[in-house]
Design a protein around this motif. Structure first.
Motif, PDB file in Angstrom:
ATOM      1  N   VAL A 113       0.552  -1.276  -0.188  1.00 49.50           N
ATOM      2  CA  VAL A 113      -0.242   0.302   0.082  1.00 49.50           C
ATOM      3  C   VAL A 113       0.836   0.880   0.081  1.00 49.50           C
ATOM      4  O   VAL A 113       0.605   2.035  -0.792  1.00 49.50           O
ATOM      5  CB  VAL A 113      -0.728  -0.262   1.381  1.00 49.50           C
ATOM      6  N   ALA A 114       1.973   1.349   0.821  1.00 49.09           N
ATOM      7  CA  ALA A 114       2.349   1.850   1.136  1.00 49.09           C
ATOM      8  C   ALA A 114       3.504   2.492   0.127  1.00 49.09           C
ATOM      9  O   ALA A 114       3.752   4.110  -0.825  1.00 49.09           O
ATOM     10  CB  ALA A 114       3.631   1.858   1.839  1.00 49.09           C
ATOM     11  N   ALA A 115       4.148   2.101  -1.269  1.00 49.35           N
ATOM     12  CA  ALA A 115       4.313   1.422  -2.654  1.00 49.35           C
ATOM     13  C   ALA A 115       3.992   2.338  -3.889  1.00 49.35           C
ATOM     14  O   ALA A 115       3.760   2.689  -4.181  1.00 49.35           O
ATOM     15  CB  ALA A 115       5.701   0.661  -2.859  1.00 49.35           C
ATOM     16  N   SER A 116       2.640   1.330  -3.122  1.00 51.89           N
ATOM     17  CA  SER A 116       1.677   2.064  -4.631  1.00 51.89           C
ATOM     18  C   SER A 116       0.534   3.306  -4.106  1.00 51.89           C
ATOM     19  O   SER A 116       0.725   4.496  -5.210  1.00 51.89           O
ATOM     20  CB  SER A 116       0.052   0.635  -4.395  1.00 51.89           C
ATOM     21  N   ARG A 148       2.015   6.343  -6.887  1.00 59.15           N
ATOM     22  CA  ARG A 148       0.672   7.713  -7.563  1.00 59.15           C
ATOM     23  C   ARG A 148       0.754   8.512  -6.842  1.00 59.15           C
ATOM     24  O   ARG A 148       0.247   9.953  -8.098  1.00 59.15           O
ATOM     25  CB  ARG A 148      -0.801   6.838  -7.772  1.00 59.15           C
ATOM     26  N   TYR A 149       0.827   9.043  -5.857  1.00 63.36           N
ATOM     27  CA  TYR A 149       0.478   9.917  -5.225  1.00 63.36           C
ATOM     28  C   TYR A 149       1.929  10.897  -4.460  1.00 63.36           C
ATOM     29  O   TYR A 149       1.231  12.107  -4.015  1.00 63.36           O
ATOM     30  CB  TYR A 149      -0.444   9.849  -3.831  1.00 63.36           C
ATOM     31  N   GLY A 150       3.019   9.994  -4.627  1.00 60.50           N
ATOM     32  CA  GLY A 150       3.753  10.975  -4.318  1.00 60.50           C
ATOM     33  C   GLY A 150       3.570  11.031  -2.446  1.00 60.50           C
ATOM     34  O   GLY A 150       3.983   9.838  -2.399  1.00 60.50           O
ATOM     35  N   ASP A 151       4.166  12.412  -1.991  1.00 59.91           N
ATOM     36  CA  ASP A 151       4.396  12.923  -0.117  1.00 59.91           C
ATOM     37  C   ASP A 151       2.954  12.824  -0.373  1.00 59.91           C
ATOM     38  O   ASP A 151       3.219  13.458   0.676  1.00 59.91           O
ATOM     39  CB  ASP A 151       5.437  13.098  -0.056  1.00 59.91           C
TER      40      ASP A 151
END
Length: 404
Positions: free
Chosen positions: A235-238, A242-245
């Protein structure tokens, strides 16, 4: 043994609370990994070790507990209370050390040993209160396990970069469980343990119905803990891709929702298994979760809604069947060996998780997140075969009041 003055409802309520609180220790370090990486260098192997060392400890603790039939020979409440206390102390001690210390996996190993006196013993205590609703009762316990395992992710979502927050949260929970465990009552279905025989140790292998139930459980476990251990990293990598930070919600909070959704799945599975049959519910659950293993990777880098939608279905289905393997074991073996057979089943099931948890970093490196989780699908698909084979046997009539 006399029933508790609290009765069935009160005793089960306290047991569920204790199970939620104590099992928070399982993924305490795992939930802190993102925060730890922000402050300390942490290799993929060491990150996996923080989870797999708990599994290894659980295997060792469960093996000797089953070998000596401890849950059937001593007061289950005392075993539960002592185990929760040790888990609390070992987990709390981990917050006092650098997270990359070689002592950290040793403490997690000791935590795993102690949790072997919590999870299967809690199921055995719940089974003493069964009145034709064994699947639902153990489903409640597995739901509590799921919430307990998910809770450190919730703490991590609001803990900022302080990696100690989920660990201390889990330690406090286990202390509460140890304090309350003495109030748990045992029901009327307490059986006297038979005289120890070495032949009893291998009953789960010699009996074909028990062997099939165990094979179904092993397929389920190949998937479950690897999914729980690595879905947060996915989830964190995805979200980062997609959203950066600036993700729409913290990855740890999304992970909590995905893992915690399993509590609903465990209750749903227990409710229907008592009514339509254990082999049917387990086969359907594993078929759905196996498909999710294949599909979740295609949401990588997609919208948060897509990740959460597939993740929710996976979170529900991956645990909906778990309690029913335990319920099947209780129904297929003699009463005096139930605690030992449950502990043996969980022992070998968790042994498999050591392989699948450590497989995931290599699978991600070789296949990327899109296909890494697909390596877990073989477990539930083989589990479907085992439970359908059990369904065809006459001994399955002993399960769920003849509903197989």
């Amino acid at each position: 043994m006399r029933e508790s003055r609290l009765g069935r409802t009160g005793s089960l309520a306290i047991l569920l609370l204790c199970q939620v609180a104590a099992m928070a220790c399982w993924f305490a370090s795992n939930a802190s990994i993102a925060a730890i990486k922000a402050q300390h260098p942490l290799s993929p192997f060491f990150a996996a070790l923080l989870t797999s060392s708990v599994q290894a400890g659980f295997v060792v603790g469960a093996f000797f507990s089953a070998l000596l039939a401890l849950p059937d020979r001593i007061d289950k409440r005392r075993l539960f209370r002592l185990s929760a206390l040790v888990a609390a102390l070992c987990t709390g001690a981990a917050a006092l050390l650098p997270p990359t210390s070689p002592v950290a996996p040793a403490l997690r190993f000791a935590t795993g040993i102690s949790l072997a006196g919590v999870y299967p013993v809690g199921m055995a205590m719940a089974a003493t209160w069964a009145r034709g609703d064994l699947g639902l009762l153990i489903g409640l316990l597995v739901g509590a396990l799921t919430l307990g395992s998910a809770s450190p992710h919730l703490a991590a979502a609001f803990g900022g970069l302080d990696w100690r927050a989920p660990i201390l949260f889990a330690s406090a929970g286990a202390l509460i469980a140890a304090a309350l465990a003495g109030f748990i009552g045992l029901g009327p279905n307490v059986a006297r343990a038979p005289e120890f025989r070495w032949s009893n140790v291998m009953l789960g292998w010699r009996s074909q119905p028990l062997r099939l139930a165990n094979f179904g459980y092993f397929g389920h476990m190949w998937e479950l803990y690897a999914m729980w251990a690595w879905i947060g990293a996915f989830v964190a990598a995805s979200f980062r891709a997609r959203y950066g930070d600036a993700p729409p919600l913290p990855p740890a909070l999304a992970t909590f929702f995905i893992v915690a959704s399993g509590a609903f799945g465990a209750l749903l599975g227990g409710f229907f298994a008592d009514r339509v049959g254990r082999t049917l519910v387990t086969s359907l659950s594993m078929a759905v979760s196996g498909l999710c293993c294949l599909l979740i990777g295609f949401t990588f880098g997609g919208s948060a809604a897509a990740v959460l939608a597939v993740g929710f279905v996976w979170g529900v289905s991956v645990i909906a069947d778990s309690a029913q393997f335990s319920a099947s074991t209780v129904e297929l073996c003699e009463p005096g060996l139930r605690g030992a057979m449950l502990t043996a089943q969980t022992c070998f099931g968790f042994l498999l998780t050591l392989a699948s948890i450590h497989l995931m970093p290599d699978a991600v490196a070789a296949l990327g997140w899109r296909y890494a989780f697909a390596t877990l699908a073989i477990g539930p698909f083989l589990g479907v075969w085992a439970m359908l084979a059990l369904r065809a046997r006459p001994e399955a009539e002993a399960m769920a009041g003849g509903r197989r």
